[in-house]
Structure formats: C-alpha cells, structure tokens
Motif scaffolding. Sequence first.
Motif, short mmCIF file in Angstrom:
data_model
loop_
_atom_site.label_atom_id
_atom_site.label_comp_id
_atom_site.label_asym_id
_atom_site.label_seq_id
_atom_site.Cartn_x
_atom_site.Cartn_y
_atom_site.Cartn_z
N ALA A 28 -12.49 -0.45 -7.04
CA ALA A 28 -11.49 -0.23 -7.97
C ALA A 28 -11.23 -1.12 -9.12
O ALA A 28 -11.35 -0.53 -10.41
CB ALA A 28 -10.13 0.07 -7.42
N GLU B 14 -8.05 9.36 -7.68
CA GLU B 14 -9.07 8.81 -6.50
C GLU B 14 -8.42 7.74 -5.68
O GLU B 14 -8.56 7.58 -4.75
CB GLU B 14 -10.21 8.57 -7.22
CG GLU B 14 -11.52 8.35 -6.45
CD GLU B 14 -12.70 8.32 -7.08
OE1 GLU B 14 -13.62 7.33 -6.46
OE2 GLU B 14 -13.03 8.79 -8.08
N HIS B 15 -8.06 6.65 -6.45
CA HIS B 15 -7.67 5.39 -5.74
C HIS B 15 -6.36 5.63 -5.11
O HIS B 15 -5.93 5.02 -3.96
CB HIS B 15 -7.48 4.42 -6.89
CG HIS B 15 -7.24 2.89 -6.24
ND1 HIS B 15 -8.28 2.43 -5.35
CD2 HIS B 15 -6.40 1.77 -6.33
CE1 HIS B 15 -7.93 1.24 -4.83
NE2 HIS B 15 -6.69 1.02 -5.48
N GLU C 146 -5.81 8.37 -3.43
CA GLU C 146 -6.21 8.82 -1.95
C GLU C 146 -7.03 7.89 -1.18
O GLU C 146 -6.51 7.92 -0.08
CB GLU C 146 -7.46 10.05 -2.26
CG GLU C 146 -6.62 11.30 -2.72
CD GLU C 146 -7.70 12.34 -3.56
OE1 GLU C 146 -8.92 12.27 -3.32
OE2 GLU C 146 -7.21 13.24 -4.30
N GLU C 147 -7.56 6.94 -1.97
CA GLU C 147 -7.99 5.75 -1.19
C GLU C 147 -6.85 4.83 -0.45
O GLU C 147 -6.96 4.32 0.57
CB GLU C 147 -8.88 4.76 -2.14
CG GLU C 147 -10.41 5.37 -2.43
CD GLU C 147 -10.94 4.32 -3.23
OE1 GLU C 147 -12.18 4.71 -3.45
OE2 GLU C 147 -10.55 3.53 -3.98
N THR C 148 -5.90 4.83 -1.28
CA THR C 148 -4.69 3.90 -0.93
C THR C 148 -3.84 4.58 0.32
O THR C 148 -3.69 4.04 1.19
CB THR C 148 -3.80 3.66 -1.98
OG1 THR C 148 -4.51 3.14 -3.25
CG2 THR C 148 -2.74 2.91 -1.52
N ASN D 90 -10.46 -2.37 3.29
CA ASN D 90 -9.62 -1.98 2.22
C ASN D 90 -10.06 -3.24 1.01
O ASN D 90 -10.04 -2.66 0.05
CB ASN D 90 -8.43 -2.56 2.70
CG ASN D 90 -7.51 -1.44 3.46
OD1 ASN D 90 -8.30 -0.39 3.70
ND2 ASN D 90 -6.47 -1.66 4.03
N ASP E 208 -12.62 -1.54 -1.18
CA ASP E 208 -12.21 -0.54 -1.94
C ASP E 208 -11.51 -1.17 -3.29
O ASP E 208 -11.60 -0.70 -4.38
CB ASP E 208 -11.20 0.24 -1.18
CG ASP E 208 -11.94 1.45 -0.46
OD1 ASP E 208 -13.02 1.71 -0.33
OD2 ASP E 208 -11.11 1.90 0.49
N GLU E 209 -10.64 -2.21 -3.14
CA GLU E 209 -9.81 -2.73 -4.22
C GLU E 209 -10.98 -3.40 -5.09
O GLU E 209 -10.85 -3.42 -6.46
CB GLU E 209 -8.94 -3.87 -3.65
CG GLU E 209 -8.08 -3.61 -2.40
CD GLU E 209 -7.05 -2.29 -2.72
OE1 GLU E 209 -7.33 -1.68 -3.86
OE2 GLU E 209 -6.42 -2.17 -1.65
N GLN F 7 -5.67 5.89 2.72
CA GLN F 7 -6.51 5.48 3.97
C GLN F 7 -6.22 4.04 4.19
O GLN F 7 -6.29 3.58 5.13
CB GLN F 7 -8.20 5.44 3.47
CG GLN F 7 -8.57 6.95 3.57
CD GLN F 7 -9.94 6.90 3.36
OE1 GLN F 7 -10.39 6.33 2.09
NE2 GLN F 7 -10.66 7.32 4.20
N HIS F 8 -6.05 3.14 2.98
CA HIS F 8 -5.42 1.74 3.22
C HIS F 8 -4.31 1.59 4.16
O HIS F 8 -4.20 0.89 4.89
CB HIS F 8 -5.14 0.92 1.98
CG HIS F 8 -6.32 1.08 0.98
ND1 HIS F 8 -6.29 0.71 -0.23
CD2 HIS F 8 -7.95 1.52 1.05
CE1 HIS F 8 -7.50 0.64 -0.80
NE2 HIS F 8 -8.18 1.28 0.05
N GLU G 292 0.76 -1.22 -0.14
CA GLU G 292 0.01 0.20 0.14
C GLU G 292 1.02 1.28 0.17
O GLU G 292 0.51 2.32 -0.65
CB GLU G 292 -1.03 0.11 1.08
CG GLU G 292 -1.85 -1.11 1.13
CD GLU G 292 -3.02 -0.93 0.15
OE1 GLU G 292 -3.01 -0.36 -0.69
OE2 GLU G 292 -4.15 -1.85 0.16
#
Length: 178
Positions: free
Chosen positions: A156, A56-57, A59-61, A149, A152-153, A63-64, A31
């Motif tokens: 994605a 965007e991913h 930014e999510e990552t 997590n 989200d993956e 958070q991961h 991550e």
Amino acid sequence: MVVRIAHWGTMAIETPHDLFEHHLQEAYYVENELVDNLAVMADEVTEEQLFEDFQEHEEETQQHVQRLETVFESIGREPTMSESAALDGLVEEKNELSTEIRDDELRNVALVGAGIKTERMEISMYEGMIQLADEMDVDDDVTDALEANLSDEKDALQKLKSRAEGSKLKQVLADLTG
Ligand SMILES: [Fe+2]
C-alpha cells in the motif's frame, strides 16, 4: 462487517510477552479505526484512481483485523483494543487538513500524504511486533499473520508513493507552486 469489541486493555507491562500483547491490542485498535477512516478517505478524494486505492486498502484492512483476531486466538486471549495515540494524531491531522483545504486536487495530494504517513506507522508497528514475536516462543501462524499484514502495508505504501509521484499530482503541485 467489523464487530466492535467492548474490551479495552488496562494491563501492567512487565515482560516481553506483556509488551507483545500490548502492541497487539494497539494494532487491533489501529486496524479497526482504519477500516472506518479509509472509507472516509475514499469519499474525500475526487480522483477515481485514489478512490479505488483507498477502497481496496479498506478491504485489505478488514482482513488485517481478522488476522489479528487469529493472533489473539493463538496466544489464548480475547481480542482487545488499546488506544493508539499515534493513530489518533494522524487521523486528527488528516481531518484538519481535509477541512482546511478548499482545492479538491490539493486535498487529494494531502490525503495521499496522510495515507503514506499512516502506512509508515503501521509498517513500524508490525516490524516491532515481529521482532518481539521472533524472540518469544510463539506459533508460526502468529508470525505468518503479522508478516501478511506487514506485506500488505508495504504494498500500500509503494502504491501511494507512486501516486504521489504520478504525473497528475505532479502537475497539480506545479500549477499550485507556479
Ligand atoms: Fe493495515
């Protein structure tokens, strides 16, 4: 901002708990690396929609990474990275393609493909960790963080798959293959 942790894992793996911790350290490496790599991929694509997807991913990552830090805390360990040869291979392959492909739109296709491979790897990684966690006596918040997590993956992956099937990329492939 992501804080790079200097700790690297060098542990003997003898119990399911050890194996879980090893996978957690690998996930933490994956991550952290992907925060950087998704930013690179966002810069490499030439289509606005794909730029936004990768950004965007990214930014999510971030958070991961933070969720994994809560998992380390729950099991009473310092956040530690263990190198993932699988991720390194995917990044190397992506970098090679990105350099070798001259056509911008074909590179976009290759980058979506590289993203799909990475998401599939991460999904397998989290599914394996959740399976191990289910067999261990861990707090619910450990499983919840890993499930968040994983979710989200999966989202994605679906998004990238829909881009790969999107009319624009299909047209690129049709033009290139005649
Ligand atoms: Fe991720």
